[in-house]
Structure formats: structure tokens, C-alpha cells
Design an enzyme around this catalytic site. Structure first.
Site, PDB file in Angstrom:
ATOM      1  N   CYS A 109       0.849  -1.182   0.000  1.00  0.00           N
ATOM      2  CA  CYS A 109       0.000   0.000   0.000  1.00  0.00           C
ATOM      3  C   CYS A 109       0.885   1.233   0.000  1.00  0.00           C
ATOM      4  CB  CYS A 109      -0.909  -0.007   1.232  1.00  0.00           C
ATOM      5  SG  CYS A 109      -2.025   1.397   1.286  1.00  0.00           S
ATOM      6  N   HIS A 151      -8.899  -3.457  -3.374  1.00  0.00           N
ATOM      7  CA  HIS A 151      -7.984  -2.723  -2.502  1.00  0.00           C
ATOM      8  C   HIS A 151      -8.343  -1.233  -2.500  1.00  0.00           C
ATOM      9  CE1 HIS A 151      -3.798  -2.070  -0.792  1.00  0.00           C
ATOM     10  NE2 HIS A 151      -4.095  -0.852  -1.216  1.00  0.00           N
ATOM     11  N   GLU A 152      -8.596  -0.659  -3.664  1.00  0.00           N
ATOM     12  CA  GLU A 152      -8.911   0.769  -3.749  1.00  0.00           C
ATOM     13  C   GLU A 152     -10.298   1.076  -3.186  1.00  0.00           C
ATOM     14  OE1 GLU A 152      -6.481   2.708  -4.158  1.00  0.00           O
ATOM     15  OE2 GLU A 152      -5.203   1.070  -4.811  1.00  0.00           O
ATOM     16  N   HIS A 155     -10.054   1.456   0.431  1.00  0.00           N
ATOM     17  CA  HIS A 155      -9.595   2.796   0.821  1.00  0.00           C
ATOM     18  C   HIS A 155     -10.767   3.776   0.874  1.00  0.00           C
ATOM     19  CE1 HIS A 155      -5.281   2.709   1.254  1.00  0.00           C
ATOM     20  NE2 HIS A 155      -5.125   2.077   0.095  1.00  0.00           N
TER      21      HIS A 155
END
Length: 187
Positions: A109, A151-152, A155
Site C-alpha cells: 500500500c 484494494h482501492e 480505501h
């Protein structure tokens, strides 16, 4: 020559680092098409950040960056798949379905780039996003690209990949990760 830690290098490139409150809070959705100009401006900033980062670190298996990582609490992210495929712009993304079949790979990350963690993620998922014109767009992603996008989206929801790691599994230093032979290299 001074050896700069990877996380310091990312900070110097404008990436918000682990511990900042903006990374732990859900981002605010866009009202599209009313906020089209704002969405385009933030997307341009994300592409500029990816360009800066890409000049100092190779991402053989793709990369992504979410608006909170550049200090903007809005639901926008950009994912650059491997092999120079077109970048994927995510505005107001939402995972609607995902496969039960999972894959566990190492992830990195930009917001804490000194370590890598072994993260289980679905091999296939369906994602709804909002086009600049306001329409809902549905896309299906698989394997590595699904991992990048998930993953994004995490976030944008205020989560880091460590929240997805199995209990008792901890991130490992980059040097140790490179020795595992399991380098998935999403960083």
C-alpha cells in the site's frame, strides 16, 4: 547517498501515510452529473499522483490510488492494470457481488510502503460505478484486476488491507517479502 525508506519516499510524493484520519473514514460520494467538474479535477489529480509515483517505483503487476491517499475525502480512485491496459476510473464504486472462491496474495500500500501483507480476496466481483453523466455502470473484474480494485474500494470505505488479513497474520518488511518467492507485486 542517503537511503530513503519507501514510506518516506511515498510521503515525499504526496501520498498520505498510515495513521492519518482520512484513511480511516469513509469518503463522500459524488452527486453526478452535478459534481462532474469536481470529479474530473480529482481524477486528474489521481492520474498526476500515479505519474509521479510511477517515475520512482515500477509496478509490474498494476497499481492504484484512491482520493483519500492524496488527502481528498471523495469516492474516486484510479487503477492501472498490468500490461499497459487502459486505466480504470472508479467513481462511487460499490461491490455488488463477489465469488466465494478466494485467493491469498501479498499486497502493498502506498500509504505504508515499508511492509507487505498476505491478503485474501475474492477471485471475481461485480462493481457498480457512476459515470460522469450520472448513469450507473456495472463491470465484472477477475483475479489480479479484481484484487487491485477491491484494494482501492477498501480505501474509499476507510479500510486498509490489514483489516482483511487473517487473524494472527501480520505484515512483513519489504526485504523479507522479496525473499518469500510469492511476490505478487501489487504495490
Amino acid at each position: 547517498m542517503i537511503d530513503v525508506r519507501p514510506s518516506q519516499q511515498m510521503r515525499d510524493l504526496g501520498v498520505v501515510q498510515h495513521g492519518a484520519g482520512i484513511l480511516a473514514e469513509p469518503a463522500r460520494a459524488f452527486d453526478l452529473p452535478a459534481e462532474r467538474d469536481e470529479a474530473e479535477r480529482i481524477t486528474d489529480e489521481l492520474f498526476a499522483a500515479m505519474e509521479r509515483i510511477g517515475q520512482v517505483h515500477p509496478f509490474a503487476k498494476g497499481m492504484g490510488i484512491a482520493a483519500p491517499q492524496i488527502g481528498i475525502a471523495r469516492t474516486a480512485a484510479v487503477v492501472q492494470p498490468p500490461d499497459y491496459a487502459p486505466a480504470i476510473i472508479l467513481l462511487n464504486p460499490r461491490i455488488t457481488t463477489h465469488s466465494d472462491e478466494m485467493d491469498e496474495q501479498y499486497e502493498g500500500c502506498l500509504s505504508f510502503f515499508d511492509v507487505r501483507g498476505l491478503v485474501p480476496r475474492p477471485l471475481k466481483m461485480t462493481v457498480e460505478t457512476t459515470a460522469l453523466t450520472g448513469e450507473t455502470v456495472t463491470s465484472v473484474y477477475e483475479r489480479g484486476v479484481a484484487r487491485l480494485i477491491h484494494h482501492e474500494i477498501d480505501h474509499l470505505d476507510g479500510f486498509l488491507y490489514t483489516a482483511r488479513m487473517r487473524t494472527g497474520v501480520e505484515p512483513i518488511p519489504v526485504g523479507e517479502y522479496r525473499q518469500t518467492g510469492r511476490a505478487w507485486a501489487y504495490e
